[in-house]
Design a protein around this motif. Sequence first.
Motif, mmCIF file in Angstrom:
data_model
loop_
_atom_site.group_PDB
_atom_site.id
_atom_site.type_symbol
_atom_site.label_atom_id
_atom_site.label_comp_id
_atom_site.label_asym_id
_atom_site.label_seq_id
_atom_site.Cartn_x
_atom_site.Cartn_y
_atom_site.Cartn_z
ATOM 1 N N ARG A 244 -45.705 30.218 34.838
ATOM 2 C CA ARG A 244 -45.243 31.145 35.873
ATOM 3 C C ARG A 244 -45.175 32.571 35.335
ATOM 4 N NH1 ARG A 244 -44.093 34.090 39.669
ATOM 5 N NH2 ARG A 244 -42.518 33.715 41.274
ATOM 6 N N SER A 245 -45.769 33.514 36.086
ATOM 7 C CA SER A 245 -45.707 34.931 35.728
ATOM 8 C C SER A 245 -44.868 35.684 36.749
ATOM 9 C CB SER A 245 -47.110 35.530 35.672
ATOM 10 O OG SER A 245 -47.865 34.960 34.629
ATOM 11 N N TYR A 246 -44.332 36.826 36.336
ATOM 12 C CA TYR A 246 -43.424 37.601 37.170
ATOM 13 C C TYR A 246 -43.832 39.075 37.170
ATOM 14 C CZ TYR A 246 -40.581 33.407 36.774
ATOM 15 O OH TYR A 246 -40.135 32.106 36.815
ATOM 16 N N PRO A 247 -44.831 39.447 37.976
ATOM 17 C CA PRO A 247 -45.257 40.855 38.011
ATOM 18 C C PRO A 247 -44.089 41.761 38.382
ATOM 19 C CG PRO A 247 -46.102 39.641 39.909
ATOM 20 C CD PRO A 247 -45.537 38.628 38.975
ATOM 21 N N THR A 248 -43.863 42.772 37.576
ATOM 22 C CA THR A 248 -42.609 43.528 37.629
ATOM 23 C C THR A 248 -42.841 45.025 37.535
ATOM 24 O OG1 THR A 248 -41.254 41.745 36.691
ATOM 25 C CG2 THR A 248 -40.498 43.999 36.299
ATOM 26 N N LEU A 249 -42.111 45.750 38.364
ATOM 27 C CA LEU A 249 -42.011 47.201 38.272
ATOM 28 C C LEU A 249 -40.551 47.552 37.981
ATOM 29 C CD1 LEU A 249 -42.964 50.191 38.801
ATOM 30 C CD2 LEU A 249 -42.355 49.782 41.206
ATOM 31 N N VAL A 250 -40.315 48.384 36.986
ATOM 32 C CA VAL A 250 -38.974 48.895 36.690
ATOM 33 C C VAL A 250 -39.027 50.410 36.733
ATOM 34 C CG1 VAL A 250 -37.138 49.087 34.962
ATOM 35 C CG2 VAL A 250 -38.295 46.901 35.312
ATOM 36 N N LEU A 261 -45.178 52.346 43.992
ATOM 37 C CA LEU A 261 -45.786 51.147 44.562
ATOM 38 C C LEU A 261 -47.262 51.316 44.930
ATOM 39 C CD1 LEU A 261 -43.254 49.241 46.841
ATOM 40 C CD2 LEU A 261 -44.521 48.383 44.867
ATOM 41 N N PRO A 262 -47.698 52.438 45.511
ATOM 42 C CA PRO A 262 -49.126 52.541 45.862
ATOM 43 C C PRO A 262 -50.066 52.333 44.673
ATOM 44 C CG PRO A 262 -47.874 54.262 46.957
ATOM 45 C CD PRO A 262 -46.937 53.607 45.996
ATOM 46 N N TRP A 263 -49.615 52.604 43.481
ATOM 47 C CA TRP A 263 -50.459 52.414 42.297
ATOM 48 C C TRP A 263 -50.400 50.986 41.764
ATOM 49 C CZ3 TRP A 263 -48.563 57.257 43.284
ATOM 50 C CH2 TRP A 263 -49.463 58.328 43.143
ATOM 51 N N VAL A 264 -49.260 50.307 41.887
ATOM 52 C CA VAL A 264 -49.063 49.049 41.173
ATOM 53 C C VAL A 264 -48.910 47.824 42.057
ATOM 54 C CG1 VAL A 264 -47.989 50.325 39.270
ATOM 55 C CG2 VAL A 264 -46.537 49.292 41.030
ATOM 56 N N GLN A 265 -48.805 47.975 43.374
ATOM 57 C CA GLN A 265 -48.517 46.810 44.203
ATOM 58 C C GLN A 265 -49.640 45.775 44.187
ATOM 59 O OE1 GLN A 265 -47.839 48.254 48.150
ATOM 60 N NE2 GLN A 265 -49.827 49.253 48.335
ATOM 61 N N PHE A 266 -50.868 46.182 43.847
ATOM 62 C CA PHE A 266 -51.970 45.227 43.771
ATOM 63 C C PHE A 266 -51.725 44.150 42.720
ATOM 64 C CE2 PHE A 266 -53.046 48.115 40.344
ATOM 65 C CZ PHE A 266 -53.675 47.318 39.400
ATOM 66 N N LEU A 267 -50.879 44.435 41.733
ATOM 67 C CA LEU A 267 -50.593 43.458 40.690
ATOM 68 C C LEU A 267 -49.845 42.259 41.255
ATOM 69 C CD1 LEU A 267 -49.535 45.979 37.920
ATOM 70 C CD2 LEU A 267 -51.685 44.707 38.062
#
Length: 271
Positions: A244-250, A261-267
């Motif tokens: 299980r992976s957990y794509p994360t923005l902090v 989010l517009p840059w990283v939400q594709f992850l």
Amino acid sequence: MNWDKMLGVAEEITDRVGKQLLHDFGQAQATTKSDGTLVTQSDKWADRTIREAILQTFPEHGVLSEEVEHIFPATEWCWIIDPIDGTTNFARGIPLWGISIGLLYQGTPVFGHVAVPPLQHSFHGFWYGDSGLTGPTGAFLNHQPIHASSAEPSGNQLFNLCARSTGVLCNPKPFPCKIRMLGSASYNLLTIAAGAALGGVEATPKIWDIAAVWAIVQAAGATWYALDRAAIFPLQPGQNYRQRSYPTLVVNRPEFVSMFLPWVQFLGESI
């Protein structure tokens, strides 16, 4: 929970293990695991040594670790271990890797400790959420309080990528901050807790990459955003967390989630 004892045990273990790892640093031979990541005999030794030390002191607790045990136990308290976060850096002689230990209560982290031996940095933090627990609060670097930055994004502020998030660079719009890539998931996100960076993203971290940092980052006042919009915690007894992976923005402040989010939400969409 005796929090002073628990912190002391975490620091003693990582100090002892860290000294041996510094001796092995840059000399360990790495092999490739089935998920494509590297592992060394140092990883395996550190994993075993930390697990044994924790269970000797807290025999009633469960342990989940990167190299051995991936099934979350049906215990009230559980430790999650990443014996070397940044194994590629460790094996290649790059002095940015750490030892990560998180303590979960009823499946959710309430304490995190990350030692970064090459830098002589020791992070820890307490975050109780709605657990009902009480005790010391805050996030610390070498026992000095740390806080997320209050700064605005700009060309003089930092944002960290991971190796699997470089697609960010394909966006034709100029990125709001200077980009860095550190090679250690925990240190990537801890720089935000310490106020050095305004944000960071990890595309495919596993639970041992983030359990300790989750508590420290939030104790420092930063904002954690799950890019796949799925709740990370509480973990479920009997579930295998190996894949299980957990794509994360902090980010340093909640209002900046929408900016990045517009840059990283594709992850999150690609998981």
